[in-house]
Design an enzyme around this catalytic site. Sequence first.
Site, PDB file in Angstrom:
ATOM      1  N   GLY A 108       5.472   7.937   0.476  1.00 44.30           N
ATOM      2  CA  GLY A 108       6.638   8.653  -0.333  1.00 44.30           C
ATOM      3  C   GLY A 108       7.508   7.506  -0.908  1.00 44.30           C
ATOM      4  N   SER A 152      -8.774  11.072  -6.180  1.00 35.66           N
ATOM      5  CA  SER A 152      -9.001   9.812  -7.526  1.00 35.66           C
ATOM      6  C   SER A 152      -9.842  10.570  -8.349  1.00 35.66           C
ATOM      7  CB  SER A 152      -9.300   8.554  -6.852  1.00 35.66           C
ATOM      8  OG  SER A 152      -9.420   7.709  -7.714  1.00 35.66           O
ATOM      9  N   ASP A 210       2.519   5.513  10.390  1.00 40.25           N
ATOM     10  CA  ASP A 210       1.161   5.130   9.841  1.00 40.25           C
ATOM     11  C   ASP A 210       0.207   6.465   9.932  1.00 40.25           C
ATOM     12  OD1 ASP A 210      -1.485   4.338   9.500  1.00 40.25           O
ATOM     13  OD2 ASP A 210      -1.368   2.555  10.481  1.00 40.25           O
ATOM     14  N   ASN A 216      -0.155  11.856   0.035  1.00 40.08           N
ATOM     15  CA  ASN A 216      -0.377  10.995  -1.137  1.00 40.08           C
ATOM     16  C   ASN A 216      -0.783   9.818  -0.724  1.00 40.08           C
ATOM     17  OD1 ASN A 216       0.566   9.610  -3.864  1.00 40.08           O
ATOM     18  ND2 ASN A 216       2.042   8.740  -2.283  1.00 40.08           N
ATOM     19  N   TYR A 275     -13.580   2.678  -1.083  1.00 42.98           N
ATOM     20  CA  TYR A 275     -12.580   3.413  -1.477  1.00 42.98           C
ATOM     21  C   TYR A 275     -13.137   5.033  -2.210  1.00 42.98           C
ATOM     22  CZ  TYR A 275      -8.540   5.017  -4.860  1.00 42.98           C
ATOM     23  OH  TYR A 275      -7.437   5.718  -5.177  1.00 42.98           O
TER      24      TYR A 275
HETATM   25  P1  NAI Z   1       0.786   2.473  -3.789  1.00 43.17           P
HETATM   26  O1  NAI Z   1       0.083   1.370  -3.108  1.00 43.17           O
HETATM   27  O2  NAI Z   1       1.936   2.176  -5.010  1.00 43.17           O
HETATM   28  O3  NAI Z   1       1.575   3.360  -2.785  1.00 43.17           O
HETATM   29  C1  NAI Z   1       1.213   3.821  -1.593  1.00 43.17           C
HETATM   30  C2  NAI Z   1       2.223   4.125  -0.650  1.00 43.17           C
HETATM   31  O4  NAI Z   1       1.463   4.573   0.625  1.00 43.17           O
HETATM   32  C3  NAI Z   1       2.833   2.796  -0.235  1.00 43.17           C
HETATM   33  O5  NAI Z   1       4.357   3.030  -0.171  1.00 43.17           O
HETATM   34  C4  NAI Z   1       2.201   2.367   1.119  1.00 43.17           C
HETATM   35  O6  NAI Z   1       3.287   1.793   1.837  1.00 43.17           O
HETATM   36  C5  NAI Z   1       2.003   4.023   1.769  1.00 43.17           C
HETATM   37  N1  NAI Z   1       1.038   3.704   2.649  1.00 43.17           N
HETATM   38  C6  NAI Z   1      -0.377   3.059   2.661  1.00 43.17           C
HETATM   39  N2  NAI Z   1      -0.830   3.366   3.802  1.00 43.17           N
HETATM   40  C7  NAI Z   1      -0.191   4.032   4.710  1.00 43.17           C
HETATM   41  C8  NAI Z   1      -0.153   4.795   5.894  1.00 43.17           C
HETATM   42  N3  NAI Z   1      -1.396   4.133   6.720  1.00 43.17           N
HETATM   43  N4  NAI Z   1       0.562   5.272   6.426  1.00 43.17           N
HETATM   44  C9  NAI Z   1       1.997   5.964   5.555  1.00 43.17           C
HETATM   45  N5  NAI Z   1       1.973   5.195   4.338  1.00 43.17           N
HETATM   46  C10 NAI Z   1       1.066   4.506   3.997  1.00 43.17           C
HETATM   47  O7  NAI Z   1      -0.103   3.525  -4.427  1.00 43.17           O
HETATM   48  P2  NAI Z   1      -0.197   4.465  -5.467  1.00 43.17           P
HETATM   49  O8  NAI Z   1      -0.702   3.962  -6.750  1.00 43.17           O
HETATM   50  O9  NAI Z   1       1.216   5.124  -5.894  1.00 43.17           O
HETATM   51  O10 NAI Z   1      -1.017   5.739  -5.201  1.00 43.17           O
HETATM   52  C11 NAI Z   1      -0.811   6.755  -4.512  1.00 43.17           C
HETATM   53  C12 NAI Z   1      -2.058   7.770  -4.090  1.00 43.17           C
HETATM   54  O11 NAI Z   1      -2.877   8.050  -5.490  1.00 43.17           O
HETATM   55  C13 NAI Z   1      -3.194   6.938  -3.048  1.00 43.17           C
HETATM   56  O12 NAI Z   1      -3.699   7.887  -2.432  1.00 43.17           O
HETATM   57  C14 NAI Z   1      -4.017   6.453  -4.395  1.00 43.17           C
HETATM   58  O13 NAI Z   1      -5.396   6.132  -3.769  1.00 43.17           O
HETATM   59  C15 NAI Z   1      -4.166   7.479  -5.289  1.00 43.17           C
HETATM   60  N6  NAI Z   1      -4.398   7.048  -6.562  1.00 43.17           N
HETATM   61  C16 NAI Z   1      -3.747   6.195  -7.390  1.00 43.17           C
HETATM   62  C17 NAI Z   1      -4.176   5.895  -8.707  1.00 43.17           C
HETATM   63  C18 NAI Z   1      -3.634   4.850  -9.531  1.00 43.17           C
HETATM   64  O14 NAI Z   1      -4.072   4.581 -10.750  1.00 43.17           O
HETATM   65  N7  NAI Z   1      -2.519   4.197  -8.957  1.00 43.17           N
HETATM   66  C19 NAI Z   1      -5.561   6.453  -9.523  1.00 43.17           C
HETATM   67  C20 NAI Z   1      -5.980   7.504  -8.239  1.00 43.17           C
HETATM   68  C21 NAI Z   1      -5.789   7.772  -7.110  1.00 43.17           C
END
Ligand code: NAI
Length: 276
Positions: free
Chosen positions: A31, A166, A81, A108, A179
């Site tokens: 978040g 995704s 984590d 998320n 992924y």
């Molecule tokens: P982002 O990388 O900007 O944010 C992800 C957040 O999750 C970060 O704050 C990170 O610190 C946290 N995180 C990562 N690993 C973690 C863990 N092991 N435990 C707790 N927190 C953790 O990513 P975004 O773009 O906001 O993506 C969010 C979700 O949406 C992801 O699951 C991603 O795969 C999915 N998604 C994103 C797309 C895009 O175009 N940005 C497209 C399709 C899916």
Amino acid sequence: MKADVQINNRGDRRAVDSAPIDRGVAIVTGGRRGIGQAICVELASAGFDIAVVDLRDDDTARETVRLVEEQGQRASLFRLDISKTSDYAAFLDGVEAGLGQVNCLVNNAGIQVSERGDLLDVSEESFDRLIDVNLRGTFFLTQAVAKRMVARADAPEDRSIVFITSANAHLVSPEKGPYCISKAGLSMASQQYALRLAEHGIGVYEIRPGLIMTDMTADVVERYTPQIENGAICAVRRWGQPHDIARGITTLVTGGMPFSTGDVYNIGGGMQIPRL
Ligand code: NAI
């Protein structure tokens, strides 16, 4: 009166007035930033208190907490984590003690491959980390939350669990094999939980974002923008924004699709439409 936000098809946002409703607590993993941050804010504007879950506690995370509080709701940041299953019990005890009972979980948090490349060169280490976080961690955190939801005697009717997978749950991107595999597995997990939890009144939804402008996609902005603008990638010729996803989720978890569970919602400007 709180300010709600409406978004039109071009992505323009405008504030409208809405009455506050108390919806209990939502956990939003990942978040801190990006799509997760937008989900925290939109859910808060709909009346949820928010458990912001992330690996890191930094200025960005604190900004998310501030944005939730600006909506008149409570927010707490929990460092977790999601791949560390042994930490779940203490985390969930902390959420319940600090904020209250959980009515909504938004899965998320997710990671992308550290380097795009040939499937024939994928390392075991990279594969395992992707699966550990995106699939295994999300599966077991959901299990831990679901057990507590099911055990509750005074359960409200409208509880929900959301999986953010995704477009790659279906669409094959050969340069990021692990992924895609992790997200395809998570899509099945969503349907499994939908079947298992329906009798407890818990709706389960899968969201498949298309290309959304966040830090995760920063490295492909230059490459994909011309293709988005000429209509080669999606029907709606713009990048998705985090609030496009957050608004869809808010609709689902506030009863906007009451007869839906285990369904897949593509939010990608028509990216999923097969074409010749
Ligand atoms: P982002 O990388 O900007 O944010 C992800 C957040 O999750 C970060 O704050 C990170 O610190 C946290 N995180 C990562 N690993 C973690 C863990 N092991 N435990 C707790 N927190 C953790 O990513 P975004 O773009 O906001 O993506 C969010 C979700 O949406 C992801 O699951 C991603 O795969 C999915 N998604 C994103 C797309 C895009 O175009 N940005 C497209 C399709 C899916």
